[in-house]
Structure formats: structure tokens, C-alpha cells
Design a protein around this motif. Structure first.
Motif, short mmCIF file in Angstrom:
data_model
loop_
_atom_site.label_atom_id
_atom_site.label_comp_id
_atom_site.label_asym_id
_atom_site.label_seq_id
_atom_site.Cartn_x
_atom_site.Cartn_y
_atom_site.Cartn_z
N ARG B 92 0.85 -1.19 0.00
CA ARG B 92 0.00 0.00 0.00
C ARG B 92 0.89 1.24 0.00
O ARG B 92 0.77 2.12 0.85
CB ARG B 92 -0.93 0.00 1.21
CG ARG B 92 -1.76 -1.29 1.31
CD ARG B 92 -2.95 -1.11 2.21
NE ARG B 92 -3.86 -0.12 1.66
CZ ARG B 92 -4.71 0.60 2.41
NH1 ARG B 92 -4.74 0.45 3.70
NH2 ARG B 92 -5.50 1.47 1.83
N SER B 93 1.77 1.29 -0.96
CA SER B 93 2.81 2.31 -0.95
C SER B 93 2.40 3.60 -1.65
O SER B 93 3.15 4.57 -1.65
CB SER B 93 4.07 1.76 -1.60
OG SER B 93 3.75 1.31 -2.91
N VAL B 94 1.22 3.59 -2.30
CA VAL B 94 0.73 4.82 -2.95
C VAL B 94 -0.73 5.05 -2.55
O VAL B 94 -1.39 4.18 -1.99
CB VAL B 94 0.82 4.73 -4.49
CG1 VAL B 94 2.26 4.58 -4.93
CG2 VAL B 94 -0.03 3.59 -5.03
N PHE B 95 -1.24 6.26 -2.84
CA PHE B 95 -2.65 6.58 -2.58
C PHE B 95 -3.45 6.19 -3.83
O PHE B 95 -3.50 6.94 -4.81
CB PHE B 95 -2.82 8.05 -2.26
CG PHE B 95 -2.08 8.48 -1.02
CD1 PHE B 95 -2.57 8.15 0.25
CD2 PHE B 95 -0.90 9.20 -1.10
CE1 PHE B 95 -1.89 8.52 1.39
CE2 PHE B 95 -0.21 9.58 0.05
CZ PHE B 95 -0.72 9.24 1.29
N ASP B 96 -4.07 5.03 -3.79
CA ASP B 96 -4.75 4.48 -4.97
C ASP B 96 -5.73 5.44 -5.65
O ASP B 96 -5.75 5.55 -6.85
CB ASP B 96 -5.46 3.17 -4.62
CG ASP B 96 -4.47 2.05 -4.38
OD1 ASP B 96 -3.28 2.27 -4.65
OD2 ASP B 96 -4.88 0.98 -3.92
N PRO B 97 -6.65 6.09 -4.86
CA PRO B 97 -7.66 6.90 -5.56
C PRO B 97 -7.16 8.27 -6.01
O PRO B 97 -7.94 9.04 -6.56
CB PRO B 97 -8.78 7.04 -4.52
CG PRO B 97 -8.18 6.73 -3.22
CD PRO B 97 -6.87 6.07 -3.42
N LEU B 98 -5.89 8.58 -5.79
CA LEU B 98 -5.37 9.87 -6.23
C LEU B 98 -4.57 9.69 -7.52
O LEU B 98 -4.00 8.63 -7.77
CB LEU B 98 -4.45 10.47 -5.18
CG LEU B 98 -5.04 10.77 -3.81
CD1 LEU B 98 -4.03 11.55 -2.97
CD2 LEU B 98 -6.33 11.55 -3.91
N ASP B 102 -1.28 14.01 -7.94
CA ASP B 102 -1.74 14.31 -6.58
C ASP B 102 -0.93 13.55 -5.54
O ASP B 102 -0.65 14.06 -4.46
CB ASP B 102 -3.22 13.97 -6.43
CG ASP B 102 -4.11 15.09 -6.97
OD1 ASP B 102 -3.57 16.19 -7.22
OD2 ASP B 102 -5.31 14.86 -7.17
N LEU B 106 1.02 16.06 -2.71
CA LEU B 106 0.73 15.99 -1.28
C LEU B 106 1.87 16.49 -0.43
O LEU B 106 1.68 17.05 0.64
CB LEU B 106 0.55 14.52 -0.90
CG LEU B 106 -0.81 13.92 -0.98
CD1 LEU B 106 -0.70 12.48 -0.56
CD2 LEU B 106 -1.74 14.66 -0.05
N ARG B 149 8.18 9.85 -4.62
CA ARG B 149 7.53 10.67 -3.59
C ARG B 149 8.43 10.84 -2.37
O ARG B 149 8.66 11.95 -1.90
CB ARG B 149 6.20 10.05 -3.15
CG ARG B 149 5.56 10.80 -1.99
CD ARG B 149 4.34 10.09 -1.41
NE ARG B 149 4.64 8.79 -0.81
CZ ARG B 149 5.25 8.62 0.36
NH1 ARG B 149 5.63 9.67 1.07
NH2 ARG B 149 5.50 7.41 0.82
#
Lengths: 283, 234, 380
Positions: B92-98, B102, B106, B149
Motif C-alpha cells: 500500500r505504498s501509494v494513494f490508490d484513488p489519487l 496528486d 501531497l 515521492r
């Protein structure tokens, strides 16, 4: 023709106001996963803002600041003392906020009594709109909601704060690792969600009865909206409001109010059963 | 303490796990400014748990962690990030819905800066997909996004958990380049990896883990490839 | 030892006096809603009953016995309400009941009382109750509508009625009676609608009323639903199209509807707090003196417990006791005067005065009274 137009306007009104009333719940439940059973009570306290303003002897223009301030303080205290222990504990949050709803109702009853409060409409009367007489206050509120939702949509798509909120909702651990202070951000989101609920109550106050129990009227319908539309997006909120508000008004007009109510009940049960994530769900 | 410089990140007697289950026991290590500490070990020996303990994602059972002279043992993820500790988790290393953009914005980094721009531009796959949702990226692409990131963030210390997993060799080579640059600019990095050649190219120190214990701790220069492979084959 | 004797003597004296007082009190159970939707009327009901008991005690009590009121909360489901009442009756020795609550609770109570304890039912209701030792003070639909509908139709020159109420027996029975009186007055019914209690949006109903061409609306919505309906009605400017007549729009509901939303809104009832008759003004003066200016405002529901006790007083006086059978025998023709005017028992109900009040100004102004209105035939 006139009938159809009136039905159309009424339907738009129902959808828009329902969307606004449900927005507070969409924020608190949809984003923070706090199953806020006290949502209706924040709407109710917002509806008392004109009463508070009058009792303080302030000008009616102060109703909005009074509403924001009173709900803000209450919501902040609730978050610090209660809600913050319930993030990630959805079922416990239901019980906790259910208790909170009883408490808030009792407090309002102790302060203002049980009797109906009289809230005077700031814009009484009707005006001719598209050839039919329609209440002026409703038209002004509709225009206000149109602007509000447009701005909100743009803000939610583009602002850094909105991006951070979405990031926190999607992945709280990574959000903290990326420098987002999630404790403070969720507290702010909760308070803002409650303030929005309160403002929706203030908006409705001149049109409805104002007494400590009105919150119950709104809680269930707002949950229906989210069940139908899905959690966590403005699109879902929109679809849910159109579905619930539209179906209830149109079926209610064509058959009977009982029919309208039963239909939304059936639709909601159907969705909970077969599509519990709602129509619009990114996951 | 090599070169006389005091360690930026130091930990000792570190134990921890999940609830009642202790996964790691008595781990120690220290890294100075401009150094990279590599952590090797097979799957399931507690490497990710070490990353989580170091970053504050999970609480420490016993032991101490110091970050730039401050005792951060009891501090959480966000507090350590405020002190300048960046973290690219394994899962879960990224923000999936972004969108990719984005995900990067952040951090509040000014993407107009030359250094940021260069870092991003070196991965054309990412720049092509700036407006795509991160959830639609392949596993390797997500790792690259996460890597970019965390490097873009203004942190002095970085913990990377399996950054090269699923990433194509050409991009791993690019990662190695960027890691060397980061070292040169004085950043301190902990890399958890199974890719021995990546570790060999950048690490200054290596820790080996097995069954929750530290089985190896030495300067890179003292270790042969066989030593490293040995840890993976215990 | 001597001191001991004095103590024993004093104690005996105290106990004896207590015994005397106990022998002379009549416990009356007052069943009112303190919780639930009817809870709004709890305080005014309780105050009115308290005041009535104090005044009756001052003039000698019930058949020579001082009244001691015991209040029970019946704003709960009927089965629980029955338990409360049975506790007061069998456990606390209550001799008679005054009840201000809904019909479901009344029916459940009557089933258990079985005519063995006098029971005075006081609120507005749908009529038709005729059980043994049950005495009714509240208005029936016949009383609220028979004289009022022809009079208001003529005064306001209206003939096309739309009937809207909540979906239970009181509105349906009221409208059944209304249809007869509307037809008799030469009018017609252009629409009829019953809404569940869950409805609080009235747009669709208003649209129906609008297209029906109604020039008068008979409202049997209750409480909050009535407030919401009337506010929405006014916001659409429907008050220009039609007058409104309600048979349960009391002072609290009118406050909720609010000034500006109550133009051409009429209410029909046996009591209004603004009644200007000498006896009504006397009640308000005594009420304010006893409970202060901030006390719950009187209304036809809350005030009804006062009249309930007056009826019980008159019944007990004629029967010479509080025995259920004796009261049942004495009931027919018993008459008493109170804030509502003079009332006479006819067929377990009272023939009484009915008032029409205009709510246009935001407070009720009584504009018409009808005396000695028959409760209709309730013992079919």
C-alpha cells in the motif's frame, strides 16, 4: 403543464435540500467512517440557531455565525472527548454516537424545553418563476445551494486540502508517513461535517417545525442516500440524493405519500441486500 | 561510527511485533549522514517489521531509537516524519484513488524546482501517467511512484521497504543513481531489500536478519557476495 | 422510663393523626404522557390537574375526602401504560383515574379496569366510547364540526373541502363525521388524504390541494406534522386559495406554525387559553399565580385534566362516594361549570360549549362560541 413544472421544481428542491442535509453525514460517515447516529441532532441544533440568535438579542444576520460557532464548539468537544477514540471502529462508533444523540437531545430539551419554537421566514411570500408562483425563500436557497455545490465540487477536485483528505481516507498510515497530521485533519473534517449538518438545519428552520426530536426525521433518509449512492464521493452523494429525493417526490405525487415512503424504503433495503456499496463506488 | 560523524539514526535492543506476537528481537544498528544501511533476509524474517518499528508505524516493545540526537522510541509515525524521517512502505505504498500528480503534490514540494523536475523526468513512465489514478498503475510503477515521492519530500532520513520489488532493471539502475545522489547530498537511508546487487551498489553497512534475530552486521566492504547470499539461503 | 412513656405517647399521637389524615384522602391517579411524542403536553396536564385538586380540596374535597394526586407516565406503549396504571390502582390504592392520552392506551386500560374503577378520559378523541364507569370530558368530532362547519362555510363563503390527516382512527372518524356536515352545508369534498406519521414533507399534498381547487382544508394532522404542513402551506401562498380549519391545533402547535404562516387558520375546540369568559380568565389568573409566568401554556389537551377533576367532583357529589358503580348510576345529567363553561353529562360524554378561534395573528382569538353542543350518539 403548470403541474409538471411545479412537480419539477419541488423535485429539484427535495433533491438539493436532501443532498445538503446528507452532506454532513457523507463527510463524517463517508470519509471518517464514523457511523454518526447523532447526525440528525446536529441538524436539529442548527435549526435552533435562529432561536439562540433571537434570545441573545442579535440581528438575524448573525444566525449563520451563531450556527457555525455553536455547532463548531459542540462538535469539537465531541471529537476530543468521544469520537477520536472511535476511528476505525465503525460498529462501536454507531453505539457511541447513538448515546451522543440522546445526550444532545436531552441538552436541547433542558435548555429550550420541548415545545415548538417559532422561526420566522426571512423571505416570506411567493414570486412568479417560470410562470408559476413559487416560495421566494426556496428559490433563494436553491440558488445558494447551486453555487455552494459548484464551488464544493471544484474545491474537492483541485485543492490541496481535499487531496490530503482523500489521501488520509484512502491510506491513513501512508498519509502520516507523507507528513499529514491525520489526528488533526480528521478532527477538522469531523467538525466541518457537523457544521455543514448544522447549516442544513438552519436552512430548513423557517420551513419545518423546530423541536428537540426533529433530528430523527433526517437521520434515516440521509443514510438511505448514502446506501443508494455509495460512500466517500460527491458523485455518490449526488446519485443518492437524486434517487431518494426524486423517487419519494415523484412516487408521492403520482400515487400517495405512503407509496413514496415505502418505495424509498424498498429501494434502500434492495441496495443494502444486493449492492451494499451503493451505485457509485470506486472500489 | 565511521569517519567520526555521529549517527543520524541509531537503534539498539529493538524488539517488537503485533499484539502478543514478538517478531523481532534485540536488533541494533546505526547510520550516519550520507550513509546507507541495507537490511537483508528471506521473506517473513521480520524485515518489514523492522521498517515499521523504525518509522513508528507500530509501537516498540523494548529497545530505543534515536533520530538526530532525539529519543523517538515512543513517538508515532507522523511525529517522526515531522523530525525528518521519510518512509516508503512495502505494501500500500501509494494513494490508490489519487492521480500520480496528486500523490506527489501531497508533499507540498514545488515541482518547478530543477532537482525535483530532474528526478521525475528520469522516469518517463511516471510522467506519461501524471493524470492517471495511482490505483491503475502496475506494481513496479507504484514502487517507482512511492520511491519518487519519498525522495521528493524534504526529509533527511529515509526508510525504503523493498523499493525494487517488481521494478524493471533499467529503472532499478535509475534508482541506484538517485540513491547515490541522495547519499552525496547527505541524506541517511535504510533500505530493506532482497535485491543483492542493488544493496552491493549503494549500501555502506549491512544487517542480516533471520527468524527475528540479527545474524549479520558489518560494513559493506567487509562482506563478500557469498556472505550476503548466505543470509538469503539460511 | 418516664421519658420513654412520653416518646411512646407522642409517637402514638403522630401515628393516630396520620391515620386520620390517611383515612380522609382519596388517591386519584392522573395518567398523562411525560415521555414520547405526547410528552409536550405532560407539563400543562400535570399543572392543570394539580391546580384543580388544590382548588377542590379547598372547598371540601371529593365526597368529603381530600384528593391526593399520583401521576403516571403513559407516553409509552399501551402494555407498559397498563402496568403503570395497575401499579397505581392495585399497589398504591388509587380510587379513580383521570386519563389524558391516546386512544390505544385508553382501550388497553378499559380492558383491565373492567368498570371496577372510575376513569375519566379527558382529551379530544374520535368518539364512540361507552364502557361502564368510563366518563368522557373531551370533544368528539360531532361537537367540533356539527355547528362549526356550516357556520364557517357561510362566513368564509367556502364549499370545496380537502380533508388531510394522519393515518389513524381519530382523523378517519373525524372526517367521516365531517363529510356529513359538509354535505348538509351544501359543500363538497374535493380530496381526502391520510399520511403516515413518518411523513414530514408536504409538497406533494400541497400540489394536490392546489390542483383540487379546494377553498377550505380540514386538518386532522397532529403535532409536528401539523406544524410542518401549515408552514409549507403558507410558504406556497396557499392561504390565499383556502381557509384552514383544524380540530387539534392548540396553542403549542400554533406557536410552531408561527406568526405569518397562520393567516385564515381556524381551530375548533372546547378550550382556548385566550378565552375571555370570566371563569376562563379566573383559571388563567390562578394558573399563573400558582405556576408562574414561565409555566407550560394551557391548551385544550393540557387543560382537560382540570375539567376531568371537576367532572369527578360533580359525580362524587351526586353519588356520595367514589364507588365505580355508584358513579355509573349517577352519571347521566350530572352538570358542572368550569373554565370551558357549563357541561352536562349526556351518554357518558358531556354536552359543552365549543369555540372557534382565529389564529391569523399568531395567537388564538376566539371569534365564535356555541353553547351546549351535543356530543352525539356515542353508545351505539
Amino acid at each position: 403543464m403548470e403541474d409538471a413544472l411545479l412537480l419539477g421544481l419541488n423535485t429539484v428542491w427535495q433533491i438539493a435540500t436532501l443532498g445538503f442535509v446528507a452532506l454532513g453525514l457523507a463527510i463524517v460517515f463517508g470519509l471518517l467512517r464514523i457511523m454518526n447516529m447523532a447526525h440528525g441532532e446536529f441538524v436539529m441544533i442548527g435549526a435552533y440557531a435562529p432561536v439562540i440568535t433571537t434570545q441573545l438579542g442579535l440581528s438575524p444576520w448573525m444566525q449563520i455565525p451563531v450556527c457555525i460557532l455553536s455547532i463548531g464548539v459542540i462538535a469539537f468537544l465531541c471529537e476530543r472527548l468521544l469520537i477520536r477514540h472511535f476511528y476505525d471502529r465503525i460498529f462501536d462508533s454507531l453505539l457511541a454516537t447513538w448515546g451522543l444523540s440522546l445526550l444532545l437531545r436531552e441538552l436541547v430539551e433542558l435548555t429550550f424545553g420541548r415545545s415548538f419554537q417559532s422561526v420566522i421566514s426571512p423571505l416570506p411570500g411567493t414570486v412568479l418563476f417560470l410562470g408559476i408562483n413559487y416560495p421566494l425563500y426556496r428559490l433563494v436557497v436553491l440558488a445558494g445551494l447551486l453555487i455552494f455545490f459548484t464551488v464544493l465540487t471544484i474545491w474537492y477536485r483541485q485543492s490541496l486540502t481535499a487531496t490530503r483528505i482523500k489521501a488520509m481516507v484512502a491510506n491513513p498510515v501512508l498519509a502520516q508517513a507523507a507528513g499529514i497530521k491525520t489526528a488533526r485533519l480528521s478532527a477538522s473534517v469531523f467538525v466541518v461535517g457537523c457544521i455543514v449538518s448544522g447549516l442544513s438545519g438552519l436552512m430548513l428552520a423557517p420551513l419545518i417545525r423546530v423541536e428537540p426530536f426533529i433530528g430523527l426525521d433526517y437521520l434515516l433518509r440521509c443514510f438511505f442516500v448514502l446506501v443508494l449512492g455509495g460512500l466517500g464521493s460527491l458523485e455518490g452523494l449526488g446519485i443518492g440524493s437524486v434517487g431518494i429525493g426524486g423517487v419519494q417526490t415523484i412516487v408521492g405525487t403520482i400515487s400517495s405519500q405512503t407509496g413514496g415512503y415505502l418505495t424509498i424504503l424498498l429501494v434502500s433495503i434492495f441496495f443494502l441486500w444486493l449492492r451494499p456499496r451503493g451505485i457509485y463506488s470506486k472500489n | 561510527m565511521r569517519g567520526g560523524s555521529s549517527p543520524v539514526l541509531a537503534f539498539a535492543g529493538l524488539s517488537g511485533g503485533y499484539g502478543e506476537t514478538i517478531v523481532l528481537q534485540d536488533i541494533e544498528g546505526q547510520v550516519a549522514s550520507g550513509q546507507i544501511l541495507g537490511v537483508v533476509g528471506r521473506n517473513g524474517v521480520g524485515k518489514t517489521t523492522l521498517a515499521r518499528l523504525l518509522t513508528g508505524e507500530i509501537p516498540v516493545e523494548s529497545g530505543v531509537i534515536h533520530l538526530k540526537d532525539a529519543d523517538v522510541t515512543l513517538e508515532g509515525l507522523w511525529r517522526r516524519r515531522e523530525r525528518g524521517l521519510g518512509y516508503a512502505p512495502q505494501e500500500r505504498s501509494v494513494f490508490d484513488p489519487l492521480t500520480v500528480a496528486d500523490n506527489l503534490s501531497l508533499t507540498g514540494v514545488d515541482m518547478g524546482r530543477k532537482h525535483s523536475r530532474e528526478l521525475l523526468d528520469s522516469f518517463p513512465k511516471l510522467t506519461e501517467r501524471m493524470h492517471q489514478l495511482a490505483g491503475t498503475l502496475s506494481g513496479g510503477e507504484r514502487k517507482i511512484l512511492s520511491f519518487v515521492r519519498v525522495l521528493l519530500e524534504p526529509t533527511r532520513v529515509i526508510v525504503l521497504d523493498e523499493p525494487s520489488e517488481g521494478v524493471q532493471q533499467e529503472n532499478i539502475d535509475l534508482m541506484i543513481q538517485h540513491l547515490r545522489q541522495a547519499k552525496e547530498s547527505g541524506r541517511t537511508i535504510v533500505i530493506i531489500e532482497q535485491n543483492i546487487s542493488l544493496l552491493e551498489s549503494v549500501a555502506d553497512k549491512i544487517i542480516g536478519l533471520d527468524h527475528g534475530q540479527m545474524v549479520l552486521s558489518a560494513d559493506r566492504s567487509e562482506l563478500s557476495r557469498t556472505d550476503l547470499l548466505g543470509v538469503l539461503e539460511i | 422510663m418516664k421519658r420513654m412513656k412520653i416518646i411512646v405517647a407522642t409517637l402514638s399521637l403522630v401515628l393516630f393523626t396520620c391515620g386520620l389524615v390517611m383515612a380522609q384522602t382519596a388517591k386519584i391517579g392522573v395518567l398523562i404522557p411525560k415521555s414520547g411524542p405526547g410528552g409536550l403536553f405532560g407539563p400543562s396536564s400535570q399543572n392543570a390537574a394539580t391546580l384543580a385538586a388544590e382548588q377542590i380540596n379547598a372547598r371540601g374535597g371529593l365526597a368529603g375526602q381530600k384528593i391526593e394526586l399520583l401521576f403516571g407516565d403513559v407516553g409509552v406503549p399501551p402494555a407498559e401504560a397498563v402496568q403503570t396504571a395497575m401499579g397505581l390502582w392495585k399497589g398504591m390504592g388509587v380510587k379513580a383515574f383521570i386519563g389524558m392520552h391516546d386512544s390505544a392506551v385508553r382501550e388497553a386500560l378499559i380492558g383491565r379496569f373492567a368498570g371496577q374503577v372510575p376513569y375519566v378520559y379527558t382529551p379530544v378523541y374520535e368518539g364512540g366510547e361507552c364502557s361502564t364507569s368510563v366518563f368522557i370530558v373531551g370533544e368528539t368530532p360531532d361537537q367540533q364540526l356539527k355547528p362549526v362547519l356550516p357556520w364557517i362555510s357561510k362566513k368564509e363563503k367556502v364549499s370545496k373541502w380537502y380533508l388531510i390527516g394522519n393515518d389513524y382512527n381519530w382523523p378517519r372518524d373525524t372526517n367521516k363525521a365531517a363529510k356529513g356536515y359538509i354535505a348538509a352545508a351544501g359543500g363538497s369534498v374535493v380530496g381526502e388524504e391520510y399520511l403516515p406519521f413518518t411523513v414530514n414533507e408536504f409538497d406533494t399534498s400541497l400540489q394536490r390541494i392546489k390542483s383540487s381547487g379546494a377553498d377550505a382544508v380540514l386538518i386532522t394532522l397532529v403535532g409536528g406534522a401539523s406544524v410542518n404542513f401549515n408552514r409549507a402551506f403558507a410558504s406556497f401562498g396557499m392561504d390565499k386559495q383556502a381557509i384552514r380549519l383544524g380540530t387539534l391545533i392548540e396553542e403549542n402547535t400554533l406557536v410552531g406554525i408561527g406568526k405569518g404562516n397562520s393567516k385564515r387558520l381556524y381551530s375548533s375546540a372546547a378550550y382556548f387559553a385566550s378565552l375571555q369568559t370570566p371563569s376562563a380568565k379566573k383559571l388563567i389568573a390562578a394558573y399563573t399565580k400558582r405556576f408562574g409566568n414561565e409555566a407550560a401554556v394551557l391548551n385544550t389537551l393540557g387543560q382537560s385534566t382540570y375539567d376531568g377533576l371537576l367532572l369527578l367532583e360533580a359525580l362524587a357529589k351526586k353519588a356520595g362516594s367514589l364507588d365505580a358503580k355508584a358513579l355509573e348510576k349517577a352519571a347521566e345529567g350530572v352538570s358542572f361549570s368550569g373554565p370551558r363553561g357549563t357541561a352536562t353529562m349526556r351518554g357518558k360524554h358531556v354536552a359543552q360549549s365549543i369555540y372557534v378561534a382565529d389564529g391569523s395573528s399568531g395567537t388564538f382569538e376566539v371569534i365564535k362560541s356555541f353553547d351546549n353542543v351535543s356530543p352525539g350518539n356515542n353508545c351505539k
